[in-house]
Design an enzyme around this catalytic site. Structure first.
Site, PDB file in Angstrom:
ATOM      1  N   TYR A 166       5.445   1.931  -2.060  1.00  0.00           N
ATOM      2  CA  TYR A 166       4.263   2.555  -1.463  1.00  0.00           C
ATOM      3  C   TYR A 166       3.791   3.734  -2.308  1.00  0.00           C
ATOM      4  CZ  TYR A 166       1.337   5.323   1.641  1.00  0.00           C
ATOM      5  OH  TYR A 166       0.296   6.068   2.160  1.00  0.00           O
ATOM      6  N   SER A 193     -11.404   0.646  11.695  1.00  0.00           N
ATOM      7  CA  SER A 193     -11.192   0.249  13.094  1.00  0.00           C
ATOM      8  C   SER A 193     -10.147   1.108  13.799  1.00  0.00           C
ATOM      9  CB  SER A 193     -10.778  -1.224  13.167  1.00  0.00           C
ATOM     10  OG  SER A 193      -9.526  -1.425  12.522  1.00  0.00           O
ATOM     11  N   SER A 243      -5.419   8.720  -1.310  1.00  0.00           N
ATOM     12  CA  SER A 243      -4.071   8.463  -1.812  1.00  0.00           C
ATOM     13  C   SER A 243      -3.089   8.913  -0.724  1.00  0.00           C
ATOM     14  CB  SER A 243      -3.850   9.205  -3.135  1.00  0.00           C
ATOM     15  OG  SER A 243      -2.538   9.012  -3.612  1.00  0.00           O
ATOM     16  N   LYS A 254       0.186   4.513  -4.481  1.00  0.00           N
ATOM     17  CA  LYS A 254      -0.645   5.711  -4.332  1.00  0.00           C
ATOM     18  C   LYS A 254      -0.693   6.531  -5.628  1.00  0.00           C
ATOM     19  CE  LYS A 254      -1.999   4.946  -0.154  1.00  0.00           C
ATOM     20  NZ  LYS A 254      -3.435   4.683   0.112  1.00  0.00           N
TER      21      LYS A 254
END
Length: 279
Positions: free
Chosen positions: A151, A13, A136, A155
């Site tokens: 975070y 989106s 990633s 990844k």
């Protein structure tokens, strides 16, 4: 279109996912686009059509994921290319982020991605073909950024499972590409995509400085062109032997080389210790 493929894109989106979906549809490809809001997808891309279906999907709810994939198969009969793009950033130190904040990042960035793979693989395996792109981050290869530990670790997890996935599905004729983007000019650093800790600790000056820099200086000035990133993914999907590791952006390329040089230096400096541990 003779070479038309069916693409299943998560997080479509906004940002990279939205650009990619629009480019593919303009080229006559077929797109199943997912987001937390079907209305948001329709507003951003358009109503359902022969070549497009907007799908409301909750990544962390496997039933919701399965339902979205089943609707895609019902509409298009197959899935040729999967793009695991959905995710969000979390900027906070390991000390100040709560267990709940950290687990939520893993639920979306890692376990949500696994939900999609788990429910897509039966169709690709049956077809003996397909291409999976797992997005990633350069932070999933070089983690030396204060405040980005959780975070980056999500990844890094994506990177590790993707390398294993590539080995698992190779015999089925399925290609896998692990994408490491650098900074691209999307809304990733806005409040809707970047979360901060509820209880920040002032002592971490470097991290607070990083927050300010990302919010006030880097956001809107990222060097990467998201249009060109989308083009790179489309072009890679056409390769007979696509990249397993795909670094996108000069910054990602440079940071990857810095990590490689650092590891190589440690390997050589401490080689005597490394090889001294055998019988």
């Amino acid at each position: 279109m003779e070479n038309s493929k069916v693409w299943f894109i998560t997080g479509a989106s906004k940002g990279i996912g939205l650009l990619l979906a629009k480019k593919l549809l303009a080229q006559g490809q077929k797109v199943a686009a997912t987001s937390r809001s079907e209305a948001g997808l329709i507003k951003a891309i358009g109503n359902a059509s022969e070549n497009f279906i907007p799908l409301e999907m909750d990544l962390v709810d496997e039933k919701s994921v399965k339902n979205a994939i089943d609707k895609t198969i019902s509409h298009f009969k197959t899935i040729d290319v999967l793009v695991n793009n959905a995710g969000y950033g979390l900027l906070g130190t390991l000390e100040e982020l709560t267990d709940a904040e950290s687990r939520k990042n893993y639920d979306v960035n890692v376990f949500g991605l696994l939900n999609v793979i788990r429910n897509t693989m039966p169709f690709m395996r049956a077809n003996r073909s397909g291409h999976i792109f797992n997005i990633s981050s350069i932070g999933g290869y070089n983690g030396g950024f204060p405040g980005w530990g959780i975070y980056c670790s999500t990844k890094f997890a994506v990177a590790g499972l993707t390398e294993s996935l590539a080995a698992e599905v190779k015999s089925f004729g399925i290609n896998v590409t692990l994408v490491y983007p650098g900074y691209f000019r999307t809304d990733f650093l806005t409040d809707s995509s970047l979360q901060l800790p509820a209880n920040a600790i002032a002592d971490y000056k470097e991290v607070r400085d990083s927050e300010n820099a990302h919010k006030n200086n880097i956001d809107g000035n990222q060097p990467g062109d998201p249009e060109k990133l989308a083009d790179a993914l489309i072009n890679m999907s056409k390769e007979e032997n696509p990249a397993l590791h795909l670094f996108l952006g000069q910054d990602a390329y440079d940071m990857a080389n810095l990590k490689i040089e650092s590891v190589q230096a440690d390997l050589e400096k401490w080689k005597s210790v490394s090889v001294s541990t055998g019988f």
